[in-house]
Design a protein around this motif. Structure first.
Motif, PDB file in Angstrom:
ATOM      1  N   ASN A  71      51.420  38.464  39.267  1.00  0.00           N
ATOM      2  CA  ASN A  71      51.130  39.887  39.049  1.00  0.00           C
ATOM      3  C   ASN A  71      51.668  40.767  40.177  1.00  0.00           C
ATOM      4  O   ASN A  71      51.434  41.983  40.192  1.00  0.00           O
ATOM      5  CB  ASN A  71      49.628  40.104  38.901  1.00  0.00           C
ATOM      6  CG  ASN A  71      49.101  39.520  37.602  1.00  0.00           C
ATOM      7  OD1 ASN A  71      49.775  39.566  36.578  1.00  0.00           O
ATOM      8  ND2 ASN A  71      47.887  38.977  37.650  1.00  0.00           N
TER       9      ASN A  71
ATOM     10  N   GLU B 158      48.374  33.131  39.836  1.00  0.00           N
ATOM     11  CA  GLU B 158      48.084  34.312  39.017  1.00  0.00           C
ATOM     12  C   GLU B 158      48.283  35.594  39.807  1.00  0.00           C
ATOM     13  O   GLU B 158      48.819  36.577  39.294  1.00  0.00           O
ATOM     14  CB  GLU B 158      46.655  34.218  38.475  1.00  0.00           C
ATOM     15  CG  GLU B 158      46.489  33.132  37.411  1.00  0.00           C
ATOM     16  CD  GLU B 158      45.059  32.966  36.960  1.00  0.00           C
ATOM     17  OE1 GLU B 158      44.151  33.464  37.680  1.00  0.00           O
ATOM     18  OE2 GLU B 158      44.832  32.323  35.909  1.00  0.00           O
ATOM     19  N   LYS B 159      47.874  35.591  41.069  1.00  0.00           N
ATOM     20  CA  LYS B 159      48.063  36.776  41.902  1.00  0.00           C
ATOM     21  C   LYS B 159      49.545  37.026  42.179  1.00  0.00           C
ATOM     22  O   LYS B 159      50.033  38.154  42.097  1.00  0.00           O
ATOM     23  CB  LYS B 159      47.297  36.627  43.219  1.00  0.00           C
ATOM     24  CG  LYS B 159      45.775  36.702  43.058  1.00  0.00           C
ATOM     25  CD  LYS B 159      45.082  36.611  44.402  1.00  0.00           C
ATOM     26  CE  LYS B 159      43.577  36.750  44.242  1.00  0.00           C
ATOM     27  NZ  LYS B 159      42.870  36.658  45.544  1.00  0.00           N
TER      28      LYS B 159
ATOM     29  N   LYS C 236      46.159  27.562  40.882  1.00  0.00           N
ATOM     30  CA  LYS C 236      46.206  28.494  39.766  1.00  0.00           C
ATOM     31  C   LYS C 236      45.829  29.910  40.183  1.00  0.00           C
ATOM     32  O   LYS C 236      46.478  30.893  39.785  1.00  0.00           O
ATOM     33  CB  LYS C 236      45.277  28.028  38.644  1.00  0.00           C
ATOM     34  CG  LYS C 236      45.392  28.891  37.388  1.00  0.00           C
ATOM     35  CD  LYS C 236      44.562  28.346  36.245  1.00  0.00           C
ATOM     36  CE  LYS C 236      44.733  29.226  35.008  1.00  0.00           C
ATOM     37  NZ  LYS C 236      43.950  28.724  33.860  1.00  0.00           N
ATOM     38  N   GLU C 237      44.791  30.056  41.028  1.00  0.00           N
ATOM     39  CA  GLU C 237      44.352  31.389  41.448  1.00  0.00           C
ATOM     40  C   GLU C 237      45.460  32.112  42.201  1.00  0.00           C
ATOM     41  O   GLU C 237      45.736  33.296  41.957  1.00  0.00           O
ATOM     42  CB  GLU C 237      43.107  31.266  42.331  1.00  0.00           C
ATOM     43  CG  GLU C 237      42.571  32.615  42.785  1.00  0.00           C
ATOM     44  CD  GLU C 237      41.342  32.478  43.677  1.00  0.00           C
ATOM     45  OE1 GLU C 237      40.843  33.513  44.164  1.00  0.00           O
ATOM     46  OE2 GLU C 237      40.897  31.328  43.899  1.00  0.00           O
TER      47      GLU C 237
ATOM     48  N   LEU D 186      53.420  29.488  35.497  1.00  0.00           N
ATOM     49  CA  LEU D 186      52.163  29.600  34.751  1.00  0.00           C
ATOM     50  C   LEU D 186      52.402  29.448  33.251  1.00  0.00           C
ATOM     51  O   LEU D 186      51.641  28.762  32.556  1.00  0.00           O
ATOM     52  CB  LEU D 186      51.498  30.945  35.034  1.00  0.00           C
ATOM     53  CG  LEU D 186      50.729  31.074  36.345  1.00  0.00           C
ATOM     54  CD1 LEU D 186      50.295  32.526  36.554  1.00  0.00           C
ATOM     55  CD2 LEU D 186      49.508  30.160  36.351  1.00  0.00           C
ATOM     56  N   GLU D 187      53.441  30.075  32.751  1.00  0.00           N
ATOM     57  CA  GLU D 187      53.757  29.981  31.322  1.00  0.00           C
ATOM     58  C   GLU D 187      54.104  28.535  30.939  1.00  0.00           C
ATOM     59  O   GLU D 187      53.693  28.050  29.879  1.00  0.00           O
ATOM     60  CB  GLU D 187      54.931  30.909  30.981  1.00  0.00           C
ATOM     61  CG  GLU D 187      54.588  32.381  31.084  1.00  0.00           C
ATOM     62  CD  GLU D 187      55.805  33.278  30.909  1.00  0.00           C
ATOM     63  OE1 GLU D 187      56.944  32.734  30.906  1.00  0.00           O
ATOM     64  OE2 GLU D 187      55.634  34.507  30.788  1.00  0.00           O
TER      65      GLU D 187
ATOM     66  N   GLU E 118      50.902  26.450  30.783  1.00  0.00           N
ATOM     67  CA  GLU E 118      50.131  26.732  29.574  1.00  0.00           C
ATOM     68  C   GLU E 118      50.759  26.042  28.361  1.00  0.00           C
ATOM     69  O   GLU E 118      50.048  25.503  27.505  1.00  0.00           O
ATOM     70  CB  GLU E 118      50.051  28.246  29.335  1.00  0.00           C
ATOM     71  CG  GLU E 118      49.127  28.975  30.290  1.00  0.00           C
ATOM     72  CD  GLU E 118      47.704  28.445  30.218  1.00  0.00           C
ATOM     73  OE1 GLU E 118      47.174  28.305  29.093  1.00  0.00           O
ATOM     74  OE2 GLU E 118      47.122  28.162  31.288  1.00  0.00           O
TER      75      GLU E 118
ATOM     76  N   LYS F  99      55.220  33.478  37.620  1.00  0.00           N
ATOM     77  CA  LYS F  99      54.956  33.818  36.222  1.00  0.00           C
ATOM     78  C   LYS F  99      55.510  32.746  35.285  1.00  0.00           C
ATOM     79  O   LYS F  99      54.821  32.304  34.349  1.00  0.00           O
ATOM     80  CB  LYS F  99      55.587  35.171  35.888  1.00  0.00           C
ATOM     81  CG  LYS F  99      55.329  35.626  34.459  1.00  0.00           C
ATOM     82  CD  LYS F  99      55.968  36.987  34.193  1.00  0.00           C
ATOM     83  CE  LYS F  99      55.719  37.426  32.746  1.00  0.00           C
ATOM     84  NZ  LYS F  99      56.342  38.753  32.463  1.00  0.00           N
TER      85      LYS F  99
END
Length: 330
Positions: free
Chosen positions: A159, A155-156, A151-152, A188-189, A192, A185
């Motif tokens: 972005n 996220e990077k 996950k970390e 991750l979506e 979630e 991106k």
């Protein structure tokens, strides 16, 4: 919604459903569009009840539409239909509709199942997650020696932060980095959304549901099983449920010998994968599975052993759910 008036002379109507049309059984062949206009035309006949086959997504909308307008909606199980030898003997949509009309006494009243829709969405999102993960790993390989995903890091990457990455500076690197950002991106979506849908599924499972008494089966697993299967009563024997999961063994007889050819894989792929995963990860928590494991581990190994455990777990699920009795070790 108040119940609508029905015409006793019309009574029961059988409807054969496809994606585009609804074929009714009254008198002569009548074809209606599978949309609001067609439903309203059928309502003008003022039927007391409608009998149909649950043909997946194409039947859900008309079923719900007629039910909310006071019409009793009955569904004939595909298992019952398959046992009716004459049903497919003379193949026309009108003939099928007539047969359905005459099987009203064998049909079950339609009920909307929100859990089924949630599980369908969850499994769809899981498929998407796997595809994006595989694509991202493939893309990372083009510019990096590290294709691990957490996950970390996601996220990077999402972005556009590549400062901690050791990258190959190749001609295609700038284009690939943009693809990595988009994939990270989206992944991750998706993850979630999966968490949100999982929570909704778990909320739909009653706290006292009998499946939760089976060691190793939590609320998510129970929800998926219930959502996919619907009514366990449509499987009168454990063998039929095992076959539905695609875990039934293929056995060939040659002379006096019996040769095992693995499992059929003809059933529901999601249940098959779920039972395999649960059996592999949680067999030690389930006394019945642990006993089976200990007694077969010298004869069966690897995937064969876990597949046999998955089949055993499917039988346990059927027994507990069908008989509505809490799990008891045997």
């Amino acid at each position: 919604m108040p119940r609508g008036r029905c015409d006793k002379r019309v009574g029961v109507i059988g409807i054969d459903i496809s994606k585009d049309y609804l074929i009714t059984s009254r008198g002569r062949e009548r074809k209606y569009e599978n949309n609001k206009k067609g439903y309203e035309e059928i309502l003008k006949m003022k039927p007391c009840a409608i009998v149909l086959e649950p043909t997946g997504v194409y039947a859900i909308r008309p079923c719900q539409y007629f039910k909310e307008r006071g019409i009793k909606v009955l569904q004939v199980s595909p298992n019952i239909l398959s046992r009716e030898k004459e049903f497919r003997g003379k193949k026309t949509d009108f003939y099928d509709a007539e047969k359905l009309e005459n099987m009203a006494d064998k049909a079950k009243e339609y009920e909307y199942n929100p859990l089924k829709e949630l599980v369908t969405l969850y499994l769809f999102l899981k498929d998407i997650e796997v595809k994006y993960e595989n694509r991202l790993k493939r893309t990372l390989f083009l510019v990096s020696d590290n294709d691990k995903i957490n996950k970390e890091r996601l996220e990077k990457l999402a972005n556009g932060d590549f400062t901690q990455e050791e990258l190959y500076n190749l001609e295609y690197t700038p284009i690939v980095l943009e693809e990595i950002r988009v994939l990270a991106k989206t992944l991750l979506e998706t993850q979630e959304k999966l968490k949100e849908v999982r929570r909704m599924i778990e909320e739909q499972v009653p706290e006292d549901h009998v499946l939760l008494t089976i060691p190793g089966i939590g609320r998510l697993a129970a929800g998926i099983i219930i959502g996919v299967v619907g009514d366990i009563r449509r499987f009168p024997k454990p063998e039929s449920f095992v076959a539905y999961c695609g875990l039934d063994p293929i056995v060939e007889r040659s002379g006096r010998g019996v040769i095992s050819r693995g499992i059929s894989k003809r059933g529901n792929k999601y249940l098959r994968s779920l039972f395999y995963f649960l059996a592999k990860m949680n067999y030690s928590r389930n006394p019945t599975l642990l006993k089976f494991y200990e007694s077969h581990k010298d004869r069966l190994r690897g995937k064969k052993l876990y597949t046999a455990l998955a089949r055993k777990l499917a039988r346990i699920v059927w027994s507990v759910w069908y008989n509505n009795k809490p799990y008891e070790p045997k």
